[in-house]
Scaffold this active site. Structure first.
Site, PDB file in Angstrom:
ATOM      1  CG  ASP A  92      -1.848   1.097   1.377  1.00  0.00           C
ATOM      2  OD1 ASP A  92      -1.695   2.080   0.641  1.00  0.00           O
ATOM      3  OD2 ASP A  92      -2.756   0.997   2.203  1.00  0.00           O
ATOM      4  CG  ASP A 271      -6.095  -5.039   1.703  1.00  0.00           C
ATOM      5  OD1 ASP A 271      -5.774  -4.502   2.786  1.00  0.00           O
ATOM      6  OD2 ASP A 271      -6.602  -4.394   0.769  1.00  0.00           O
TER       7      ASP A 271
END
Length: 376
Positions: A92, A271
């Site tokens: 991320d 996720d």
């Protein structure tokens, strides 16, 4: 990175596919356990690979940048070498973490200035240095730097935010394309669709993101407190626009029901911290619904954590024993609960994939949504 479709569902947009990276192949739909600081909490890497059958895990740029730091990661040879995980990794960009630091950050065109949650030190994230940082971390899939808007969010702010996110994306792509991977394997950049819960903004953002023609695309800003119906509506709009021949990643989502409904809308990758975080608080996910293992009703229940225990890790542990460990604050309690929840999430997406290939996903999905919504 390569992506190929193996099958599509007749009654929904659900797809089964394969993403091939230099660290291995990922069969989709897939759930990616979150390893924020280079580790999935309470789980060994061998358990992730051998018991849970995880195919890819996440790391977080913000946390890894602050600790252990880029110097250590580069000397180690990247995150794969540092944490001993030899399968794919996604990072991320840190945009969501910066969003969550609302009281200690400032967003400008240049980037975001923020203070570390560790020691209060001041830092600047820009589209360029976030690309450099993720190159150094060494993930197989890296995310563009974006602004994640809160919920609720005024229309004007959301519009200005996506425009800046798109300008940042152009800078991310320029920097990514003029630099090379550091550790001898390829990396792929995924842009992120934003736009809060406004249909026209989501449509516009999806069109812009698709125009960059990167190897995959992500959808952000839909795990920030909005109702599930809004999430599904925005995902539906975006999946109508994002190209069919590239993987679609819905960031930060979600519950087992969220995952199944979004698979039906055309999402390939998920996720969420929910299976690990909720496990540490005593919530277990099962095929028949969810359990608060702290409750008195499980005190003398000596049945397995899951009805068909052969499908799941830790089949020798009972509900009564796990309840005892959780109440006693034993570390093993967190380990067992985390393994169970992750195993369940990976089982769920694997089963969804098999149903898509077999041609009976939609009926199965509707049945499972009812079961998974029950509190046991």
């Amino acid at each position: 990175m390569k992506f190929k479709l193996d099958a599509t569902d007749k009654f929904s947009r659900a797809r089964a596919g394969e993403i091939t990276t230099d660290h291995g192949t990922i069969k989709t739909p897939i759930f990616m356990p979150v390893g924020t600081a280079g580790t999935v909490k309470a789980v060994h890497q061998r358990e992730l690979a051998d018991d849970i059958k995880a195919q890819i895990i996440l790391g977080n740029t913000y946390h890894l940048y602050l600790r252990p730091g880029l110097d250590t990661l580069e000397k180690a040879g990247g995150l794969h070498k540092f944490n001993g995980w030899d399968k794919p990794i996604l990072t991320d960009s840190g945009g969501y973490q910066v969003y969550s630091l609302s009281e200690v950050r400032k967003i400008k065109e240049e980037g975001v200035t923020f203070r570390s949650h560790i020691d209060g030190s001041k830092h600047l994230f820009t589209p360029e240095n976030v690309m450099d940082t993720q190159r150094t971390i060494g993930a197989d899939i890296i995310m563009a730097f974006d602004e994640c808007t809160p919920y609720p969010c005024e229309y004007g702010y959301a519009r200005r935010s996506i425009e800046m996110t798109h300008r940042w994306l152009k800078r991310c792509c320029t920097r990514f394309d003029e630099t090379e991977p550091k550790y001898g394997y390829s990396q792929s950049l995924f842009p992120i669709v934003q736009g809060s819960v406004y249909k026209d903004l989501r449509k516009r953002s999806a069109e812009v993101i698709a125009s960059f023609e990167r190897e995959g695309n992500a959808i952000g800003g839909l795990s920030v407190g909005e109702p599930a119906e809004e999430m599904y509506a925005m995902t539906d709009i975006v999946c109508e626009i994002l190209p069919l021949d590239k993987p679609r990643y819905l960031m930060g989502v979600g519950t087992p029901v969220n995952i199944l409904e979004n698979i039906a809308l055309g999402i390939d990758m998920f996720d969420c911290v929910m299976p690990t975080r909720n496990a540490r608080n005593g919530m277990l996910f099962t095929r028949n619904g969810f359990i608060n293992i702290r409750n008195e009703k499980w005190k003398n229940d000596f049945s397995a954590l899951e009805e068909d225990s052969d499908l799941f890790a830790d089949k020798n542990y009972t509900k009564a024993y796990l309840r005892h460990l959780v109440h006693s604050k034993e570390i093993l309690g967190s380990q067992i609960a985390t393994l169970h929840n992750l195993h369940f999430y990976l089982w769920l997406v694997t089963e969804a994939r098999e149903k898509i290939i077999a041609g009976d996903f939609y009926e199965w999905k509707n049945k499972m949504v009812k079961q998974l919504s029950q509190r046991l």
